[in-house]
Design an enzyme around this catalytic site. Structure first.
Site, mmCIF file in Angstrom:
data_model
loop_
_atom_site.group_PDB
_atom_site.id
_atom_site.type_symbol
_atom_site.label_atom_id
_atom_site.label_comp_id
_atom_site.label_asym_id
_atom_site.label_seq_id
_atom_site.Cartn_x
_atom_site.Cartn_y
_atom_site.Cartn_z
ATOM 1 N N LYS A 122 8.918 1.989 7.500
ATOM 2 C CA LYS A 122 9.642 1.120 6.550
ATOM 3 C C LYS A 122 10.495 1.952 5.582
ATOM 4 O O LYS A 122 11.698 1.761 5.471
ATOM 5 C CB LYS A 122 8.650 0.268 5.746
ATOM 6 C CG LYS A 122 7.683 -0.529 6.609
ATOM 7 C CD LYS A 122 6.716 -1.344 5.774
ATOM 8 C CE LYS A 122 5.727 -0.531 4.969
ATOM 9 N NZ LYS A 122 4.545 -0.068 5.694
ATOM 10 N N ARG A 137 2.491 -8.103 0.795
ATOM 11 C CA ARG A 137 1.447 -7.615 1.702
ATOM 12 C C ARG A 137 0.335 -8.647 1.873
ATOM 13 O O ARG A 137 -0.620 -8.400 2.602
ATOM 14 C CB ARG A 137 0.828 -6.343 1.119
ATOM 15 C CG ARG A 137 1.347 -5.061 1.750
ATOM 16 C CD ARG A 137 0.652 -3.887 1.078
ATOM 17 N NE ARG A 137 0.538 -2.739 1.918
ATOM 18 C CZ ARG A 137 1.384 -1.710 1.892
ATOM 19 N NH1 ARG A 137 2.422 -1.725 1.112
ATOM 20 N NH2 ARG A 137 1.185 -0.677 2.676
ATOM 21 N N ARG A 147 2.668 13.149 7.989
ATOM 22 C CA ARG A 147 3.719 12.825 7.015
ATOM 23 C C ARG A 147 3.575 13.673 5.748
ATOM 24 O O ARG A 147 2.498 13.820 5.200
ATOM 25 C CB ARG A 147 3.617 11.342 6.655
ATOM 26 C CG ARG A 147 4.550 10.898 5.560
ATOM 27 C CD ARG A 147 4.743 9.410 5.575
ATOM 28 N NE ARG A 147 3.586 8.670 5.127
ATOM 29 C CZ ARG A 147 3.536 7.341 5.105
ATOM 30 N NH1 ARG A 147 4.562 6.628 5.525
ATOM 31 N NH2 ARG A 147 2.451 6.716 4.689
ATOM 32 N N ARG A 158 0.286 12.930 0.885
ATOM 33 C CA ARG A 158 -0.263 11.869 0.049
ATOM 34 C C ARG A 158 -1.778 11.807 0.238
ATOM 35 O O ARG A 158 -2.274 12.013 1.337
ATOM 36 C CB ARG A 158 0.342 10.527 0.482
ATOM 37 C CG ARG A 158 1.433 10.050 -0.427
ATOM 38 C CD ARG A 158 2.168 8.889 0.173
ATOM 39 N NE ARG A 158 1.303 7.755 0.538
ATOM 40 C CZ ARG A 158 1.741 6.646 1.106
ATOM 41 N NH1 ARG A 158 3.023 6.508 1.383
ATOM 42 N NH2 ARG A 158 0.931 5.657 1.415
ATOM 43 N N ARG A 172 -6.794 1.580 6.026
ATOM 44 C CA ARG A 172 -5.466 1.036 5.703
ATOM 45 C C ARG A 172 -4.957 0.129 6.818
ATOM 46 O O ARG A 172 -4.356 -0.911 6.561
ATOM 47 C CB ARG A 172 -4.481 2.181 5.438
ATOM 48 C CG ARG A 172 -4.725 2.839 4.081
ATOM 49 C CD ARG A 172 -3.994 4.134 3.957
ATOM 50 N NE ARG A 172 -2.555 3.991 3.959
ATOM 51 C CZ ARG A 172 -1.711 4.984 4.238
ATOM 52 N NH1 ARG A 172 -2.176 6.180 4.534
ATOM 53 N NH2 ARG A 172 -0.417 4.788 4.196
HETATM 54 P P1 ADP Z 1 2.130 2.599 3.612
HETATM 55 O O1 ADP Z 1 3.037 1.477 4.007
HETATM 56 O O2 ADP Z 1 2.396 3.865 4.317
HETATM 57 O O3 ADP Z 1 0.670 2.196 3.663
HETATM 58 P P2 ADP Z 1 2.792 2.289 0.756
HETATM 59 O O4 ADP Z 1 3.364 3.374 -0.050
HETATM 60 O O5 ADP Z 1 3.642 1.081 1.019
HETATM 61 O O6 ADP Z 1 2.332 2.977 2.103
HETATM 62 O O7 ADP Z 1 1.431 1.772 0.076
HETATM 63 C C1 ADP Z 1 0.388 2.636 -0.291
HETATM 64 C C2 ADP Z 1 -0.783 1.837 -0.857
HETATM 65 O O8 ADP Z 1 -0.375 1.176 -2.073
HETATM 66 C C3 ADP Z 1 -1.317 0.707 0.024
HETATM 67 O O9 ADP Z 1 -2.282 1.184 0.940
HETATM 68 C C4 ADP Z 1 -1.905 -0.256 -1.011
HETATM 69 O O10 ADP Z 1 -3.189 0.165 -1.423
HETATM 70 C C5 ADP Z 1 -0.971 -0.115 -2.198
HETATM 71 N N1 ADP Z 1 0.081 -1.145 -2.185
HETATM 72 C C6 ADP Z 1 1.409 -0.943 -1.919
HETATM 73 N N2 ADP Z 1 2.086 -2.100 -1.937
HETATM 74 C C7 ADP Z 1 1.171 -3.085 -2.228
HETATM 75 C C8 ADP Z 1 1.231 -4.488 -2.355
HETATM 76 N N3 ADP Z 1 2.372 -5.159 -2.182
HETATM 77 N N4 ADP Z 1 0.087 -5.151 -2.662
HETATM 78 C C9 ADP Z 1 -1.053 -4.513 -2.846
HETATM 79 N N5 ADP Z 1 -1.209 -3.186 -2.703
HETATM 80 C C10 ADP Z 1 -0.110 -2.461 -2.407
#
Ligand code: ADP
Length: 203
Positions: A13, A88, A122, A150, A161
């Protein structure tokens, strides 16, 4: 234009951010980046969110929705936005429909067997860029800062996840399909090739 890019962790993404910004002027609104910034700065919100992120769980809906509402007021968002990592949950998607109108939802479909290698390999930069170790020539990002892994990009964190994605986020596929907004794209390929398909499908 307001787009959502949606897909499992590691589906690519955020990798489409520079392309979408250059081609359509869309602002990259990534809730994961905003949450990590808050965690790093130890804001009250960051301290709360960390408890969930450390377990591969989602941050609470009300926290994330508040962040998005605030961010949407920013000047850069006026030209258009693409949401990365938001919504999400169904709750977040419904709320987003109340706040604004989404044009299209791009679902990057990637086989789960590929995600593990992508995520654990990554490396990230504070500037928002990510790169896979296969392509890294130095420890430095193009911007000059040092790349890092990360905390949640480890093998043990990938499973929870992905489970969270399947349980809480995958139902959004049907939600946006019913709205006639879903564009499903095969996310197994080169970043630039995938962007060509995105452009074509957006018309
Ligand atoms: P990825 O898509 O690689 O999992 P992100 O950077 O989008 O990584 O998200 C990292 C973490 O941040 C997620 O695993 C979640 O815990 C939290 N997070 C991100 N966006 C949301 C969201 N919209 N709602 C709830 N938690 C979120």
């Amino acid at each position: 234009m307001k787009l959502i890019i949606f897909g499992a962790p590691g589906s690519g993404k955020g990798s489409q951010a520079p392309n979408l910004n250059k081609e359509y002027g869309l602002f990259h609104l990534a809730t994961g980046d905003i949450l990590r910034k808050n965690i790093k700065e130890e804001t009250p919100l960051g301290i709360e969110a960390k408890k969930y992120l450390d377990k591969g769980m989602l941050a609470p809906d009300e926290v994330v929705i508040g962040l998005v509402e605030e961010k949407l007021k920013c000047k850069e968002c006026e030209q258009g936005v693409f949401f990365d990592g938001f919504p999400r949950t169904l709750e977040q998607a419904k709320k987003l429909d109340e706040i604004t109108t989404i044009d299209k939802v791009i679902y990057l479909e990637v086989d789960f067997s590929i995600l593990l290698a992508r995520i654990t390999g990554r490396r990230s930069c504070e500037c928002g860029k990510t790169i896979h170790i296969k392509r890294m020539k130095t420890e430095e990002c193009e911007c000059g800062k040092i790349l890092y892994q990360r905390e949640d990009d480890t093998e043990e964190m990938v499973k929870p996840r992905i489970e969270t994605f399947l349980a809480q986020t995958a139902p959004l596929i049907e939600y946006y399909e019913k709205q006639g907004k879903l564009i499903t794209i095969d996310g197994d390929g080169e970043i630039e090739d995938i962007f060509e398909v995105i452009k074509e499908k957006l018309g």
